[in-house]
Design a protein around this motif. Structure first.
Motif, PDB file in Angstrom:
ATOM      1  N   THR A  36       1.122  -0.912  -0.107  1.00 11.77           N
ATOM      2  CA  THR A  36      -0.285  -0.103   0.130  1.00 11.77           C
ATOM      3  C   THR A  36       0.996   1.349  -0.023  1.00 11.77           C
ATOM      4  OG1 THR A  36      -0.362   0.164   2.779  1.00 11.77           O
ATOM      5  CG2 THR A  36      -1.512  -1.287   1.449  1.00 11.77           C
ATOM      6  N   VAL A  37       0.100   2.630  -0.798  1.00 14.83           N
ATOM      7  CA  VAL A  37       0.994   3.823  -0.093  1.00 14.83           C
ATOM      8  C   VAL A  37       0.786   4.139   1.005  1.00 14.83           C
ATOM      9  CG1 VAL A  37       0.936   6.330  -0.519  1.00 14.83           C
ATOM     10  CG2 VAL A  37       0.441   4.069  -2.898  1.00 14.83           C
ATOM     11  N   LEU A  85       1.387   9.359  -8.663  1.00 12.02           N
ATOM     12  CA  LEU A  85       1.336   8.038  -8.541  1.00 12.02           C
ATOM     13  C   LEU A  85       1.217   8.403  -6.825  1.00 12.02           C
ATOM     14  CD1 LEU A  85       4.308   6.991 -10.303  1.00 12.02           C
ATOM     15  CD2 LEU A  85       1.785   6.204 -10.431  1.00 12.02           C
ATOM     16  N   MET A  88      -2.343   9.520  -6.442  1.00 13.01           N
ATOM     17  CA  MET A  88      -3.291   7.842  -7.372  1.00 13.01           C
ATOM     18  C   MET A  88      -4.142   7.279  -6.392  1.00 13.01           C
ATOM     19  SD  MET A  88      -2.544   8.311 -10.778  1.00 13.01           S
ATOM     20  CE  MET A  88      -3.570   6.425 -11.268  1.00 13.01           C
ATOM     21  N   TYR A  89      -3.139   6.358  -5.431  1.00 15.75           N
ATOM     22  CA  TYR A  89      -3.110   5.258  -4.475  1.00 15.75           C
ATOM     23  C   TYR A  89      -2.852   5.159  -3.654  1.00 15.75           C
ATOM     24  CZ  TYR A  89      -2.616   3.325  -9.314  1.00 15.75           C
ATOM     25  OH  TYR A  89      -2.731   3.005 -10.709  1.00 15.75           O
ATOM     26  N   ARG A  90      -2.873   6.314  -2.514  1.00 12.59           N
ATOM     27  CA  ARG A  90      -2.898   6.754  -1.594  1.00 12.59           C
ATOM     28  C   ARG A  90      -4.481   6.165  -0.784  1.00 12.59           C
ATOM     29  NH1 ARG A  90      -3.554  11.425   1.319  1.00 12.59           N
ATOM     30  NH2 ARG A  90      -5.852  12.622   0.686  1.00 12.59           N
ATOM     31  N   LYS A  92      -6.072   3.520  -1.432  1.00 16.54           N
ATOM     32  CA  LYS A  92      -6.858   2.370  -1.870  1.00 16.54           C
ATOM     33  C   LYS A  92      -6.139   1.587  -0.772  1.00 16.54           C
ATOM     34  CE  LYS A  92      -7.550   3.617  -6.547  1.00 16.54           C
ATOM     35  NZ  LYS A  92      -8.814   3.521  -6.660  1.00 16.54           N
ATOM     36  N   ALA A  95      -2.150  -0.785  -3.322  1.00 13.76           N
ATOM     37  CA  ALA A  95      -1.839  -0.569  -4.191  1.00 13.76           C
ATOM     38  C   ALA A  95      -1.123  -1.364  -5.355  1.00 13.76           C
ATOM     39  CB  ALA A  95      -0.879   0.475  -4.342  1.00 13.76           C
ATOM     40  N   PRO A  96      -1.394  -1.048  -6.967  1.00 14.30           N
ATOM     41  CA  PRO A  96      -0.590  -1.698  -7.889  1.00 14.30           C
ATOM     42  C   PRO A  96       0.484  -2.441  -7.315  1.00 14.30           C
ATOM     43  CG  PRO A  96      -1.726  -0.268  -8.638  1.00 14.30           C
ATOM     44  CD  PRO A  96      -1.790  -0.017  -8.133  1.00 14.30           C
ATOM     45  N   ALA A  99       2.884   0.467  -9.415  1.00  7.23           N
ATOM     46  CA  ALA A  99       2.667   1.610  -8.991  1.00  7.23           C
ATOM     47  C   ALA A  99       3.883   1.573  -7.933  1.00  7.23           C
ATOM     48  CB  ALA A  99       1.571   2.253  -8.958  1.00  7.23           C
TER      49      ALA A  99
END
Length: 118
Positions: A36-37, A85, A88-90, A92, A95-96, A99
């Protein structure tokens, strides 16, 4: 002015440590596919962005012509990609992996540009 620039450099390094450290503590989870971010990455990216912009402005005011604009432009573009990046993913839950690896790799690339570009 020198003291202010020094303080901003210290804060810039703290932002770097937060961004890279946040990535490094996630490596095990990234490999497992559940990285995760973390908040440290978000705060580090924003700290780097704000302090970097302030540093460029202050150094340009104090010593005009001392800044390598091409180097700063490259570092800024890389940091903007990192920041996008992270934002965008913080939020989620996962995260992918690509990324997260991109965030870590671009962070190290930015360090290399800072140190090696003379």
């Amino acid at each position: 002015m020198d003291i202010l620039i020094g303080i901003l450099v210290i804060l810039h390094f703290i932002g770097l440590a937060s961004l890279l450290g946040g990535f490094l503590v996630q490596v095990k989870d990234i490999i497992a596919g559940k990285g995760t971010v973390v908040a440290a990455m978000f705060h580090g990216a924003l700290t780097q962005l704000v302090t970097g912009l302030l540093l460029v402005g202050l150094v340009q005011m104090a010593e005009p012509g001392e800044i390598d604009n091409a180097k700063i432009a490259v570092k800024l573009v890389v940091l903007i990609v990192i920041t996008v990046l992270v934002i965008m993913y913080r939020k989620k839950p996962v995260a992918p992996s690509w990324a997260l690896w991109a965030i870590g790799g671009l962070t190290v690339a930015n360090i290399a540009v800072a140190v090696l570009w003379k």
